[in-house]
Design a protein around this motif. Structure first.
Motif, PDB file in Angstrom:
ATOM      1  N   ALA A   2       0.834  -1.200   0.000  1.00 32.80           N
ATOM      2  CA  ALA A   2       0.000   0.000   0.000  1.00 32.80           C
ATOM      3  C   ALA A   2       0.865   1.244   0.000  1.00 32.80           C
ATOM      4  CB  ALA A   2      -0.892  -0.008   1.234  1.00 32.80           C
ATOM      5  N   GLN A   3       0.343   2.287  -0.621  1.00 28.97           N
ATOM      6  CA  GLN A   3       1.035   3.572  -0.646  1.00 28.97           C
ATOM      7  C   GLN A   3       0.201   4.631   0.043  1.00 28.97           C
ATOM      8  OE1 GLN A   3       1.996   4.316  -4.804  1.00 28.97           O
ATOM      9  NE2 GLN A   3       4.084   3.643  -4.428  1.00 28.97           N
ATOM     10  N   LEU A   4       0.852   5.431   0.859  1.00 31.46           N
ATOM     11  CA  LEU A   4       0.224   6.567   1.517  1.00 31.46           C
ATOM     12  C   LEU A   4       1.079   7.787   1.186  1.00 31.46           C
ATOM     13  CD1 LEU A   4      -0.546   3.979   3.287  1.00 31.46           C
ATOM     14  CD2 LEU A   4      -1.009   5.622   5.107  1.00 31.46           C
ATOM     15  N   VAL A   5       0.446   8.836   0.672  1.00 31.15           N
ATOM     16  CA  VAL A   5       1.189  10.017   0.240  1.00 31.15           C
ATOM     17  C   VAL A   5       0.585  11.254   0.883  1.00 31.15           C
ATOM     18  CG1 VAL A   5       1.942  11.405  -1.705  1.00 31.15           C
ATOM     19  CG2 VAL A   5       1.737   8.917  -1.955  1.00 31.15           C
ATOM     20  N   GLU A   6       1.406  11.925   1.691  1.00 35.36           N
ATOM     21  CA  GLU A   6       0.970  13.146   2.351  1.00 35.36           C
ATOM     22  C   GLU A   6       1.232  14.358   1.465  1.00 35.36           C
ATOM     23  OE1 GLU A   6       2.912  10.462   5.548  1.00 35.36           O
ATOM     24  OE2 GLU A   6       3.379  11.169   3.526  1.00 35.36           O
ATOM     25  N   SER A   7       0.441  15.396   1.667  1.00 37.51           N
ATOM     26  CA  SER A   7       0.652  16.666   0.991  1.00 37.51           C
ATOM     27  C   SER A   7       0.075  17.777   1.859  1.00 37.51           C
ATOM     28  CB  SER A   7      -0.009  16.674  -0.394  1.00 37.51           C
ATOM     29  OG  SER A   7      -1.406  16.504  -0.278  1.00 37.51           O
ATOM     30  N   GLY A   8       0.454  19.013   1.536  1.00 33.21           N
ATOM     31  CA  GLY A   8      -0.112  20.157   2.234  1.00 33.21           C
ATOM     32  C   GLY A   8       0.803  20.823   3.242  1.00 33.21           C
ATOM     33  N   GLY A   9       1.976  20.256   3.456  1.00 30.57           N
ATOM     34  CA  GLY A   9       2.899  20.877   4.393  1.00 30.57           C
ATOM     35  C   GLY A   9       3.455  22.177   3.847  1.00 30.57           C
ATOM     36  N   LEU A  18      -3.071  25.220   8.483  1.00 29.40           N
ATOM     37  CA  LEU A  18      -2.708  24.388   7.340  1.00 29.40           C
ATOM     38  C   LEU A  18      -3.637  23.189   7.320  1.00 29.40           C
ATOM     39  CD1 LEU A  18       1.218  24.110   7.291  1.00 29.40           C
ATOM     40  CD2 LEU A  18      -0.221  25.185   5.559  1.00 29.40           C
ATOM     41  N   ARG A  19      -3.843  22.630   6.134  1.00 28.79           N
ATOM     42  CA  ARG A  19      -4.626  21.411   6.004  1.00 28.79           C
ATOM     43  C   ARG A  19      -3.785  20.374   5.283  1.00 28.79           C
ATOM     44  NH1 ARG A  19      -9.011  19.303   2.262  1.00 28.79           N
ATOM     45  NH2 ARG A  19     -10.438  18.115   3.590  1.00 28.79           N
ATOM     46  N   LEU A  20      -3.501  19.304   5.988  1.00 31.20           N
ATOM     47  CA  LEU A  20      -2.751  18.204   5.412  1.00 31.20           C
ATOM     48  C   LEU A  20      -3.711  17.188   4.806  1.00 31.20           C
ATOM     49  CD1 LEU A  20      -0.089  17.556   8.206  1.00 31.20           C
ATOM     50  CD2 LEU A  20      -0.028  19.197   6.313  1.00 31.20           C
ATOM     51  N   SER A  21      -3.263  16.585   3.722  1.00 32.82           N
ATOM     52  CA  SER A  21      -4.029  15.524   3.081  1.00 32.82           C
ATOM     53  C   SER A  21      -3.162  14.280   2.967  1.00 32.82           C
ATOM     54  CB  SER A  21      -4.487  15.945   1.685  1.00 32.82           C
ATOM     55  OG  SER A  21      -5.304  17.091   1.732  1.00 32.82           O
ATOM     56  N   THR A  91       6.054  22.473  14.801  1.00 26.23           N
ATOM     57  CA  THR A  91       6.989  22.216  13.708  1.00 26.23           C
ATOM     58  C   THR A  91       7.460  20.769  13.758  1.00 26.23           C
ATOM     59  OG1 THR A  91       7.759  24.504  13.584  1.00 26.23           O
ATOM     60  CG2 THR A  91       9.253  22.804  12.777  1.00 26.23           C
ATOM     61  N   ALA A  92       7.256  20.058  12.653  1.00 25.69           N
ATOM     62  CA  ALA A  92       7.574  18.628  12.612  1.00 25.69           C
ATOM     63  C   ALA A  92       7.320  18.090  11.209  1.00 25.69           C
ATOM     64  CB  ALA A  92       6.711  17.853  13.614  1.00 25.69           C
ATOM     65  N   VAL A  93       7.794  16.892  10.985  1.00 30.47           N
ATOM     66  CA  VAL A  93       7.378  16.127   9.818  1.00 30.47           C
ATOM     67  C   VAL A  93       6.130  15.360  10.232  1.00 30.47           C
ATOM     68  CG1 VAL A  93       7.955  14.321   8.165  1.00 30.47           C
ATOM     69  CG2 VAL A  93       9.722  15.927   8.942  1.00 30.47           C
ATOM     70  N   TYR A  94       5.080  15.500   9.454  1.00 29.71           N
ATOM     71  CA  TYR A  94       3.811  14.854   9.752  1.00 29.71           C
ATOM     72  C   TYR A  94       3.614  13.648   8.840  1.00 29.71           C
ATOM     73  CZ  TYR A  94       2.431  18.612  12.857  1.00 29.71           C
ATOM     74  OH  TYR A  94       2.370  19.486  13.920  1.00 29.71           O
ATOM     75  N   TYR A  95       3.260  12.537   9.466  1.00 27.05           N
ATOM     76  CA  TYR A  95       3.070  11.279   8.757  1.00 27.05           C
ATOM     77  C   TYR A  95       1.631  10.796   8.905  1.00 27.05           C
ATOM     78  CZ  TYR A  95       8.178  10.990   9.222  1.00 27.05           C
ATOM     79  OH  TYR A  95       9.524  11.237   9.193  1.00 27.05           O
ATOM     80  N   CYS A  96       1.087  10.248   7.851  1.00 25.12           N
ATOM     81  CA  CYS A  96      -0.173   9.525   7.970  1.00 25.12           C
ATOM     82  C   CYS A  96       0.143   8.032   8.019  1.00 25.12           C
ATOM     83  CB  CYS A  96      -1.125   9.844   6.830  1.00 25.12           C
ATOM     84  SG  CYS A  96      -0.530   9.440   5.179  1.00 25.12           S
ATOM     85  N   GLY A 117       5.878  11.322   4.793  1.00 27.84           N
ATOM     86  CA  GLY A 117       5.856  12.526   5.601  1.00 27.84           C
ATOM     87  C   GLY A 117       5.850  13.811   4.800  1.00 27.84           C
ATOM     88  N   THR A 118       5.335  14.852   5.438  1.00 31.90           N
ATOM     89  CA  THR A 118       5.347  16.198   4.870  1.00 31.90           C
ATOM     90  C   THR A 118       5.751  17.169   5.976  1.00 31.90           C
ATOM     91  OG1 THR A 118       4.061  17.839   3.632  1.00 31.90           O
ATOM     92  CG2 THR A 118       2.881  16.622   5.341  1.00 31.90           C
ATOM     93  N   LEU A 119       6.621  18.111   5.653  1.00 30.41           N
ATOM     94  CA  LEU A 119       7.187  18.999   6.662  1.00 30.41           C
ATOM     95  C   LEU A 119       6.294  20.214   6.905  1.00 30.41           C
ATOM     96  CD1 LEU A 119       9.547  19.842   8.514  1.00 30.41           C
ATOM     97  CD2 LEU A 119      10.589  20.923   6.505  1.00 30.41           C
ATOM     98  N   VAL A 120       6.025  20.459   8.169  1.00 37.80           N
ATOM     99  CA  VAL A 120       5.305  21.651   8.595  1.00 37.80           C
ATOM    100  C   VAL A 120       6.247  22.485   9.448  1.00 37.80           C
ATOM    101  CG1 VAL A 120       3.413  22.540  10.001  1.00 37.80           C
ATOM    102  CG2 VAL A 120       3.042  20.553   8.522  1.00 37.80           C
ATOM    103  N   THR A 121       6.424  23.735   9.066  1.00 38.60           N
ATOM    104  CA  THR A 121       7.287  24.638   9.812  1.00 38.60           C
ATOM    105  C   THR A 121       6.473  25.841  10.241  1.00 38.60           C
ATOM    106  OG1 THR A 121       9.213  23.977   8.511  1.00 38.60           O
ATOM    107  CG2 THR A 121       9.386  26.008   9.774  1.00 38.60           C
TER     108      THR A 121
END
Length: 124
Positions: A2-9, A18-21, A91-96, A117-121
């Motif tokens: 399975a693949q999970l891809v984050e976006s929105g950071g 911010l809204r992460l997807s 501030t962190a890398v966010y993972y689903c 992961g996607t980086l939120v600063t």
């Protein structure tokens, strides 16, 4: 696999939003418990929010409760994290992540699949 891809950071000022997807390839997505985790620089990864597959139960870490809202769209095989009132300590890398036969308690489920992961600063 399975693949999970984050976006929105991205970079946002203190108090911003911010809204992460997270888009997944999970065929039976609606049967999965899914969640968001984060890892700040120099720290261990920690639980932020998790949504069970049944009963729409959502659990939040105390550090984000009242500011973050997790949601899922089973028709789109996706989950989201709306983050309001952001603070520099967010501030962190966010993972689903997702698990089907989850072991442990909601705040520390052992997840089967992870995104990259996607980086939120959050700037001051």
């Amino acid at each position: 696999q399975a693949q999970l891809v984050e976006s929105g950071g991205g970079v946002v000022q203190t108090g911003g939003s911010l809204r992460l997807s997270c888009s997944t390839s999970l065929r039976t997505f609606r049967s999965y418990t899914v969640g968001w985790f984060r890892q700040a620089p120099g720290k261990e990864r920690e639980f932020a929010a998790v949504m069970s597959w049944i009963g729409n139960n959502t659990y939040y870490a105390d550090s984000v409760k009242g500011r973050f809202t997790a949601s899922r769209d089973n028709d789109k095989n996706s989950l989201y994290l709306q983050m309001n009132g952001l603070k520099p300590e967010d501030t962190a890398v966010y993972y689903c992540a997702a698990c089907l036969y989850c072991s442990g308690s909601p705040v520390n489920y052992k997840m089967d699949y992870w995104g990259k992961g996607t980086l939120v600063t959050v700037s001051t």
